[in-house]
Design a protein around this motif. Structure first.
Motif, short mmCIF file in Angstrom:
data_model
loop_
_atom_site.label_atom_id
_atom_site.label_comp_id
_atom_site.label_asym_id
_atom_site.label_seq_id
_atom_site.Cartn_x
_atom_site.Cartn_y
_atom_site.Cartn_z
N PHE A 20 0.80 -1.07 -0.11
CA PHE A 20 0.13 -0.05 0.14
C PHE A 20 0.68 1.19 -0.03
O PHE A 20 0.46 2.39 -0.62
CB PHE A 20 -1.09 -0.03 1.14
CG PHE A 20 -2.26 -0.49 0.79
CD1 PHE A 20 -3.25 0.30 0.12
CD2 PHE A 20 -2.71 -1.83 1.20
CE1 PHE A 20 -4.48 -0.08 -0.32
CE2 PHE A 20 -3.76 -2.28 0.77
CZ PHE A 20 -4.72 -1.58 0.04
N LEU A 23 1.43 1.88 -3.43
CA LEU A 23 0.09 2.28 -4.05
C LEU A 23 -0.03 3.96 -3.52
O LEU A 23 -0.83 4.55 -4.42
CB LEU A 23 -1.28 1.42 -3.57
CG LEU A 23 -1.08 -0.21 -4.48
CD1 LEU A 23 -2.11 -0.70 -3.83
CD2 LEU A 23 -0.89 -0.07 -5.71
N VAL A 98 -8.52 -3.58 -5.02
CA VAL A 98 -6.92 -3.07 -4.89
C VAL A 98 -6.10 -3.52 -6.20
O VAL A 98 -5.34 -2.94 -6.56
CB VAL A 98 -6.25 -3.58 -3.57
CG1 VAL A 98 -5.01 -3.22 -3.59
CG2 VAL A 98 -7.22 -2.95 -2.55
N SER A 131 -6.61 4.88 -3.12
CA SER A 131 -5.80 3.97 -2.58
C SER A 131 -5.94 4.19 -0.90
O SER A 131 -6.14 3.18 -0.13
CB SER A 131 -4.16 4.35 -2.80
OG SER A 131 -3.71 5.37 -2.47
#
Length: 147
Positions: A20, A23, A98, A131
């Motif tokens: 993440f 991201l 995602v 995100s």
């Protein structure tokens, strides 16, 4: 719970958080790429190099995060059935989101590499928040397990 389960769970959390982070940052690089002046080739190439490296690294993190998550899900026998697993259905749906976001980032990067971007830096600033929303929703589902 076995010791191996706890180790894999810890690694899964680390790799998901790291994925993440990629991201979160890659769309920020897109903001900067969208703002580069047409005659600033060195700046554009430097940002593209950063984006390519981050995309590759985030993809590796994604693979490990998914593999460890799959091991936790199948290895422990949690599965999707039974009462109280609605949160798992919702989480897996968000994980698919995602994965789609990751794929879209890769395609956007390809557009920048081909000099085919038509979006403004403002669009990418808003896009970047997707995100954050996905991450927050998944964390809430995992911690609270509301249904």
């Amino acid at each position: 719970m076995s010791s191996s389960y706890l180790w894999v769970k810890a690694l899964h959390i680390v790799f998901v958080a790291s994925w993440f982070a990629g991201l979160f940052y890659l769309p920020r690089i897109f903001v900067n790429l969208a703002m580069v002046a047409p005659d600033s080739h060195a700046e554009r190439e430097r940002l593209l190099l950063m984006a390519r490296k981050l995309d590759r690294f985030a993809t590796g993190l994604m693979v490990i995060a998914l593999a460890s998550g799959l091991w936790l899900w199948l290895g422990v026998g949690i599965g999707l059935g039974g009462p109280g697993n609605g949160w798992m259905h919702a989480k897996l749906t968000l994980v698919l989101g995602v994965l789609a976001f990751h794929h879209v980032n890769h395609r956007i990067l390809g557009g920048f590499e081909r000099s085919a971007n038509r979006r403004t830096h403002t669009w990418f600033r808003v896009y970047n928040e997707v995100s954050v929303l996905l991450f927050a929703a998944i964390v809430v589902l995992v911690v609270v397990k509301p249904f």
